[in-house]
Motif scaffolding. Structure first.
Motif, mmCIF file in Angstrom:
data_model
loop_
_atom_site.group_PDB
_atom_site.id
_atom_site.type_symbol
_atom_site.label_atom_id
_atom_site.label_comp_id
_atom_site.label_asym_id
_atom_site.label_seq_id
_atom_site.Cartn_x
_atom_site.Cartn_y
_atom_site.Cartn_z
ATOM 1 N N THR A 44 0.884 -1.252 0.089
ATOM 2 C CA THR A 44 0.073 0.061 0.008
ATOM 3 C C THR A 44 0.913 1.217 0.068
ATOM 4 O OG1 THR A 44 -0.190 -0.073 2.401
ATOM 5 C CG2 THR A 44 -2.007 -1.167 1.206
ATOM 6 N N ASN B 82 3.290 4.133 -1.782
ATOM 7 C CA ASN B 82 3.363 4.668 -3.205
ATOM 8 C C ASN B 82 5.240 4.173 -3.450
ATOM 9 O OD1 ASN B 82 1.032 5.618 -3.465
ATOM 10 N ND2 ASN B 82 1.603 7.693 -2.941
ATOM 11 N N TYR B 83 5.344 4.096 -4.763
ATOM 12 C CA TYR B 83 6.597 3.844 -5.340
ATOM 13 C C TYR B 83 6.956 4.940 -6.351
ATOM 14 C CZ TYR B 83 10.597 1.713 -7.577
ATOM 15 O OH TYR B 83 11.858 1.597 -8.287
ATOM 16 N N THR B 84 7.982 5.737 -6.017
ATOM 17 C CA THR B 84 8.388 6.753 -7.011
ATOM 18 C C THR B 84 9.410 6.016 -8.299
ATOM 19 O OG1 THR B 84 8.460 8.348 -5.176
ATOM 20 C CG2 THR B 84 9.598 9.118 -7.253
ATOM 21 N N THR C 11 8.349 -1.208 -4.454
ATOM 22 C CA THR C 11 8.310 -1.584 -3.222
ATOM 23 C C THR C 11 7.136 -2.841 -2.930
ATOM 24 O OG1 THR C 11 8.557 0.880 -2.936
ATOM 25 C CG2 THR C 11 7.798 -0.553 -0.831
ATOM 26 N N GLU D 246 -1.042 -3.184 -10.742
ATOM 27 C CA GLU D 246 -0.789 -1.717 -10.117
ATOM 28 C C GLU D 246 -2.128 -0.933 -10.125
ATOM 29 O OE1 GLU D 246 1.466 -0.383 -8.276
ATOM 30 O OE2 GLU D 246 3.112 -1.819 -8.408
ATOM 31 N N GLU E 120 1.032 6.733 -12.366
ATOM 32 C CA GLU E 120 0.995 8.101 -12.507
ATOM 33 C C GLU E 120 2.068 8.275 -13.651
ATOM 34 O OE1 GLU E 120 0.483 10.553 -9.143
ATOM 35 O OE2 GLU E 120 -1.403 9.246 -8.819
ATOM 36 N N VAL F 171 4.737 8.226 -10.518
ATOM 37 C CA VAL F 171 4.770 7.160 -9.562
ATOM 38 C C VAL F 171 3.764 6.131 -9.408
ATOM 39 C CG1 VAL F 171 2.803 8.742 -8.249
ATOM 40 C CG2 VAL F 171 4.275 7.460 -6.912
ATOM 41 N N LEU F 172 3.925 5.180 -8.670
ATOM 42 C CA LEU F 172 3.060 3.804 -8.511
ATOM 43 C C LEU F 172 2.215 4.259 -7.375
ATOM 44 C CD1 LEU F 172 5.118 0.759 -9.749
ATOM 45 C CD2 LEU F 172 3.941 2.268 -10.892
ATOM 46 N N ALA F 173 0.971 4.850 -7.528
ATOM 47 C CA ALA F 173 0.162 5.364 -6.507
ATOM 48 C C ALA F 173 -0.535 4.060 -5.957
ATOM 49 C CB ALA F 173 -0.697 6.367 -6.871
ATOM 50 N N ARG F 174 -0.831 3.851 -4.533
ATOM 51 C CA ARG F 174 -1.333 2.565 -3.818
ATOM 52 C C ARG F 174 -1.820 3.315 -2.584
ATOM 53 N NH1 ARG F 174 4.257 -0.588 -4.061
ATOM 54 N NH2 ARG F 174 4.515 -1.262 -6.051
ATOM 55 N N ASN F 175 -2.874 2.517 -1.955
ATOM 56 C CA ASN F 175 -3.276 2.886 -0.705
ATOM 57 C C ASN F 175 -3.894 1.644 -0.050
ATOM 58 O OD1 ASN F 175 -6.030 2.952 -1.410
ATOM 59 N ND2 ASN F 175 -5.761 4.754 -2.442
#
Length: 161
Positions: free
Chosen positions: A33, A35-37, A46, A66, A70, A142-146
């Motif tokens: 969860t 984020n990975y830049t 990550t 994923e 972004e 970024v790979l945006a996760r939550n």
């Protein structure tokens, strides 16, 4: 009861050899969860590492998801690449997928799912990783996760070859 598995008829005996042909389901799972830049170098995203004990002659399905990729805010056509590799970011690539930016100066947000089916030749311990990179880091891609939309890397046993 004949092999391979065929329609079962009442009164026939289900053999161990037939049961061994059935899928075994989920073998390994990674979830993140965080984020990975993204960077310009292919690197393990990550939390996207799975290990499992593969069995010779069985087939495995690998899924890398994923929820929000972004992209860079650079000229149209900039690329974000996700890939599944064996062992590490420099390992043998199993599959890859690319998202291209559509509009110059605008960030695109897309989900991306990669799926690959691989037969295992040698019984051994295996490690696979989900990796990512961009061809331009303009705009902090970024790979945006939550917690409600985690990234996943799954390995499923789907049966015998």
């Amino acid at each position: 009861m004949p092999n391979p598995n065929v329609d079962f008829t009442t009164g026939q005996t289900l053999l161990a050899s037939q049961q061994n042909r059935f899928p075994r389901g989920l073998m390994a799972q990674a979830q993140s969860t965080v984020n990975y830049t993204l960077t310009a170098a292919n690197a393990i995203a990550t939390g996207m590492t799975v290990s499992f004990n593969g069995v010779a002659g069985r087939v495995y399905k690998f899924t890398y998801y994923e929820p929000a990729v972004e992209t860079s805010t650079i000229a149209a056509g900039s690329a974000t690449t996700l890939n599944i590799r064996q062992n590490n970011a420099a390992g043998v690539q199993a599959t890859s997928g690319v998202i291209l930016s559509q509009v110059a100066g605008q960030k695109d947000i897309n989900a991306l799912t990669l799926v690959v089916i691989l037969p295992i030749v040698t019984t051994a311990a295996y490690t696979f990783v989900g990796c990512a990179f961009v061809n331009s880091v303009t705009g902090a891609p970024v790979l945006a996760r939550n917690a409600n939309a985690p990234a996943l890397l799954l390995v499923e046993d789907i049966g015998l070859v």
